[in-house]
Design an enzyme around this catalytic site. Sequence first.
Site, short mmCIF file in Angstrom:
data_model
loop_
_atom_site.label_atom_id
_atom_site.label_comp_id
_atom_site.label_asym_id
_atom_site.label_seq_id
_atom_site.Cartn_x
_atom_site.Cartn_y
_atom_site.Cartn_z
N GLU A 89 45.29 30.94 34.40
CA GLU A 89 46.36 30.71 35.38
C GLU A 89 47.58 30.05 34.72
O GLU A 89 48.13 29.07 35.24
CB GLU A 89 45.83 29.89 36.56
N GLU A 147 39.04 24.81 50.19
CA GLU A 147 40.26 25.56 49.92
C GLU A 147 40.34 26.88 50.69
O GLU A 147 41.30 27.13 51.41
CB GLU A 147 40.37 25.81 48.41
N ASP A 155 36.42 33.24 43.00
CA ASP A 155 37.07 31.94 43.15
C ASP A 155 36.78 31.32 44.51
O ASP A 155 37.64 31.32 45.38
CB ASP A 155 38.59 32.14 42.97
O1 GCW Z 1 41.08 28.44 43.29
C1 GCW Z 1 42.04 28.23 42.36
C2 GCW Z 1 42.98 27.28 43.01
C3 GCW Z 1 43.83 26.54 42.03
C4 GCW Z 1 42.91 25.87 41.04
C5 GCW Z 1 42.10 26.93 40.34
C6 GCW Z 1 41.08 26.36 39.38
C7 GCW Z 1 43.30 23.75 40.00
O2 GCW Z 1 43.77 27.99 43.91
O3 GCW Z 1 44.60 25.63 42.75
O4 GCW Z 1 43.63 25.10 40.11
O5 GCW Z 1 41.36 27.66 41.27
O6 GCW Z 1 39.93 26.27 39.75
O7 GCW Z 1 41.45 26.03 38.27
#
Ligand code: GCW
Length: 735
Positions: A327, A434, A406
């Site tokens: 990311e 989340e 995720d």
């Molecule tokens: O799910 C995603 C989240 C990000 C997060 C990332 C991760 C901290 O949207 O906000 O970053 O995973 O786990 O690194």
Amino acid sequence: MTLTRRAGAALRFAIFGTAFVCAAVLPSPVAAETGAEAWLRYSALSPQAAKTYERLPANTVSLGDSLVLKTAQQELLRGASQMLGRTLRVRTLRVKTSSSPENAIVLGKLIELQALFPDLHPPQVLRADGYWLKSTKSHGSECLVVTASTDRGVLYGVFALLSKIARGESLAAIDITAIDEVQQPYAPIRWVNQWDNLDGRIERGYGGPSIFFADGSVRSDLTRAGQYARLLASIGINGCTINNVNAAPQILEDSFIAQVSRIADVFRPWGVQLSLSVDLSSPKVIGSLDTFDPLDPRVAEWWRKKVDEIYRSIPDFGGFVVKADSEGRLGPSTYGRTPADAANVIARALKPHGGVVFYRAFVYNHHLDWRDLKNDRAKAAYDNFHPLDGAFDDNVIIQIKNGPIDFQVREPASPLFAGLRRTNEAIELQVTQEYTGQQRQLCFLVPMWKEVLDFDMHIEDLHIEDMHNGASPTPVKDLVAGRVFHRPTGGFVGVANVGMDANWLGSPLAMANLYGFGRLSWDPNLTAEKIVGEWTRLTFGSDPLVNQTIAAMQLNSWHLYESYTGPLGAGTLTNILGNHYDPGPESSEENGWGQWHRADHIGIGMDRTMATGTGFISQYPPAVQKQYESLANCPDNLLLFFHHVPYTYVLHSGKTVIQHIYDSHYEGADRASDFIAQWKTLEGHLDEERYRDILTRFEYQAGEAVVWRDAICHWIYGLSGIPDDKGRVGNGSRR
Ligand code: GCW
């Protein structure tokens, strides 16, 4: 009581009758129910219930004066005072020539205790952090011993004892003439990660600003951080990473380490080790180097010096968490190096101090070409880490999210759990909701985590060549996904994200997830029912109606949330480019993030089969491949994760996919509104503050479920053109 020292010396000890009584000021019982006390309310037992514990010894003795033992004794005093209205007398131990019978709750490490009670032998070896609650008689004294191989284990034993009292466990269990209970943690690693930024905001935090940081510095008042450590210790969590995995390099600046050590100071009494998330480019960004290449000796030296400096300030520092090549974060790929190269250079700096590196397997390309039907983000963790199995140092732990995408509302277990056999693993679970309602909606995640933890990976079919290469065969219990126990180091990491809100997570009911995470980390064999039963009793008291109603609502809540947000394994159909909360199924498509559901005019779902799809299924052991590859064997609830099917495809349930989607959304919205009625049955059965607060939340959730229902049904009808059999959606809709 007179006891002979094991060492053989003729010294005799006794609990000295004239010793001082602890003068500590004990906190008064909970006044307003803000949720701040969470499951540690220690509310006063009824006189009748308190009577059950009248044989609990009136004294307490601590063998040792470590910080953690002192905490344990203070906690015991606090619990006994608040719940039983009793002030235990603190006795000191002195050498005495004659015996002086005293009943006492004796706290201490086994090695110290055996000097006093030579006949005390635990029924099994006490591993680190495990504890033993044992009643014993000696020279007419009745003692309740809380012992362990470490001081931290004693603290956990005290919390367990107090939890029993708070939950009103019967005298059979607390009878000091009968109690004999050993509890051992299933794995040594039981950590939480906080995604706190140094400016005080929390990434995916829904419980207010950071308890650690504000405006770029560590907070001056760390009261809440200490209280958090107490909560964590009470459920056996022994480590906390305080800053976001999207780490600011400044955290490692000299001046910041001095600040961070203040947080370690408030964790230490509770046996919680502090750790930090680090940015791999730190040697370049905050050091004076022109590189962060993990194979450059100057970079190794930089990490070594930095780590030495940290341990000078924080001698019990736990280690680092690394998010790299993920990311947008820099990583070893910048120099053509592997995650093993990056993890090992840091691990070698930590090794002499006993620290560990958690290297996250959440490494993927978020610029995938969405037009290529063979591309698949789900494959990334295995593709990146399986080839490196065995290349990581023994103080590196690969931290693996429960599913391959995720933290969606439903995912299969990550195949990487079966793909690393010579590497330490930890499962990463997300406590902060989340993608599961952000604490504004009820979603108790323990049943979801259990599905992964209990999932049979059929590892026996695999890695025969590993065994030929000298790796030892894996015992049967290791064949289950997410229970990473074929290596000595490993365990559980929960992304918690508590904040300054009085109730920590933004909702009192969401704390069941933090409690559940801790309990499962201690023992993944616990059932969701047992965990929620404990939590409800501790959080809301003993009224059976309250307990049954809340436990049932919690246990139903994940399936309910799934029913209107993420059908048949398609993933949470949320706005993935925005808040990860509102409905937004279109945001998943036509971009590189790879959270695709591939819905078109004919059908829906990701084809991940080996035959025609991305081949993701090939990452599982053969028996699991068989389960997911064929439509006949694939469970309905993961169908769209593994297969692309027409809307008219008939599920095992007998319904078509499209009708299932309509029905589950309508049923889900109805059931969400039923929560209001269920909650209302509790009026007058619990405190007004929490009753009102939670009622408002259920009213809100019922509205949100309707928003989700209409958005998803409208979207899928628009794509498919197939109306609802029951006339609720589509032309001529009756609702
Ligand atoms: O799910 C995603 C989240 C990000 C997060 C990332 C991760 C901290 O949207 O906000 O970053 O995973 O786990 O690194």
